[in-house]
Design a protein around this motif. Sequence first.
Motif, short mmCIF file in Angstrom:
data_model
loop_
_atom_site.label_atom_id
_atom_site.label_comp_id
_atom_site.label_asym_id
_atom_site.label_seq_id
_atom_site.Cartn_x
_atom_site.Cartn_y
_atom_site.Cartn_z
N ALA A 187 8.13 11.31 -20.03
CA ALA A 187 7.08 10.32 -20.34
C ALA A 187 7.59 9.32 -21.37
O ALA A 187 7.30 8.12 -21.30
N GLU A 208 3.63 -2.32 -10.45
CA GLU A 208 3.58 -0.98 -9.85
C GLU A 208 2.56 -0.90 -8.72
O GLU A 208 2.76 -0.21 -7.73
N ARG A 256 8.69 0.75 -19.74
CA ARG A 256 7.51 -0.13 -19.54
C ARG A 256 7.38 -1.12 -20.70
O ARG A 256 7.13 -2.31 -20.48
N LYS A 304 10.70 8.24 -21.96
CA LYS A 304 11.64 7.27 -21.35
C LYS A 304 10.87 6.26 -20.50
O LYS A 304 11.19 5.07 -20.48
N ARG A 305 9.86 6.75 -19.77
CA ARG A 305 9.07 5.84 -18.92
C ARG A 305 8.33 4.82 -19.77
O ARG A 305 8.32 3.63 -19.46
N LEU A 354 13.42 4.75 -13.82
CA LEU A 354 12.61 5.17 -14.96
C LEU A 354 11.11 5.04 -14.67
O LEU A 354 10.31 5.85 -15.16
N LEU A 355 10.73 4.05 -13.88
CA LEU A 355 9.32 3.84 -13.57
C LEU A 355 8.80 4.79 -12.49
O LEU A 355 7.62 5.12 -12.46
N THR A 356 9.68 5.22 -11.57
CA THR A 356 9.19 5.92 -10.39
C THR A 356 9.66 7.36 -10.22
O THR A 356 9.04 8.12 -9.50
N ASP A 357 10.74 7.75 -10.86
CA ASP A 357 11.32 9.07 -10.62
C ASP A 357 10.50 10.15 -11.33
O ASP A 357 10.17 10.03 -12.50
N VAL A 377 11.81 11.81 -14.73
CA VAL A 377 11.93 11.03 -15.97
C VAL A 377 10.85 11.46 -16.97
O VAL A 377 9.69 11.66 -16.60
#
Length: 198
Positions: free
Chosen positions: A80, A101, A87, A82-83, A72-75, A78
Motif C-alpha cells: 500500500a 484508473e 499515486r 509503494k502504491r 505499482l498502480l495495478t499489481d 505491491v
Amino acid sequence: MGSVQSKVAQLIETYGLTSMGTELEHAWLGKNRERQSLRDLADRFNQALLVAAIRNSGMDVIDGEPANFYRLLTDDDVSAGKRIEARNRLERAGIDVDTLESQFVTYQAIRYYLTEVRDVSYEPESETEQVEQERGTIDRLRSRVETIVRDTVDRLNTADKLTVGEYRVFVSIDIRCQDCGTRYGISDLLDRGGCDCE
C-alpha cells in the motif's frame, strides 16, 4: 458497428492513440510476431493510457518508469505504501489518478473492441501450424544460445583467457521420455508427433 458503446474506441480518440487499434489487432492475430492474449493487450492498452497521461502532463520520466508506475498502480503484490507513493508522484505532476484508473480497460473491453468495432475474428491455428510456430521459437532460442556461446568464446580468446583455433558451436536439444526411455532430438520428436509410448 459498436464503436459508439466501445470504451476502447472512445479512449483511443480521447488520448490521440491513432495507431493503437492496428497494433492491438496485429498483436491479437499474431501478425509478424508472437500472438498476445486479450489480457496482455488490456495491460498494453492501459500502459499506453498512462504514458499518454504522463506525456500530456509534461512530467519528466526516465526510460521504463511508466511501466513501473503501471505495475505499482495495478499489481496485487505491491504494498500500500509503494502504491500511495506512486499515486502521489503522479498527482503532483497534475495527473488525476482516480480518473485514469477508472479508464483502465478489461480484456472483455478489448475483445469487444476488436470483434465488434474492428470486425476481427481470431481463428485458432491448426495443429500443424502450432507445431511449426513452436519449432520456430525453439530454433530462434537455439540460434541465440549459439550466438552467446560464440561471443563468449571470442571474448575470452581475445582476452587471452582461452586458447582455441578455428571452431564451430553445436547446440543440440534432446528429449528423453522417462516412461519408454527413448531419446530424440527435438526436431525428430516434433516430426514424429510423439515418442514410442504411443
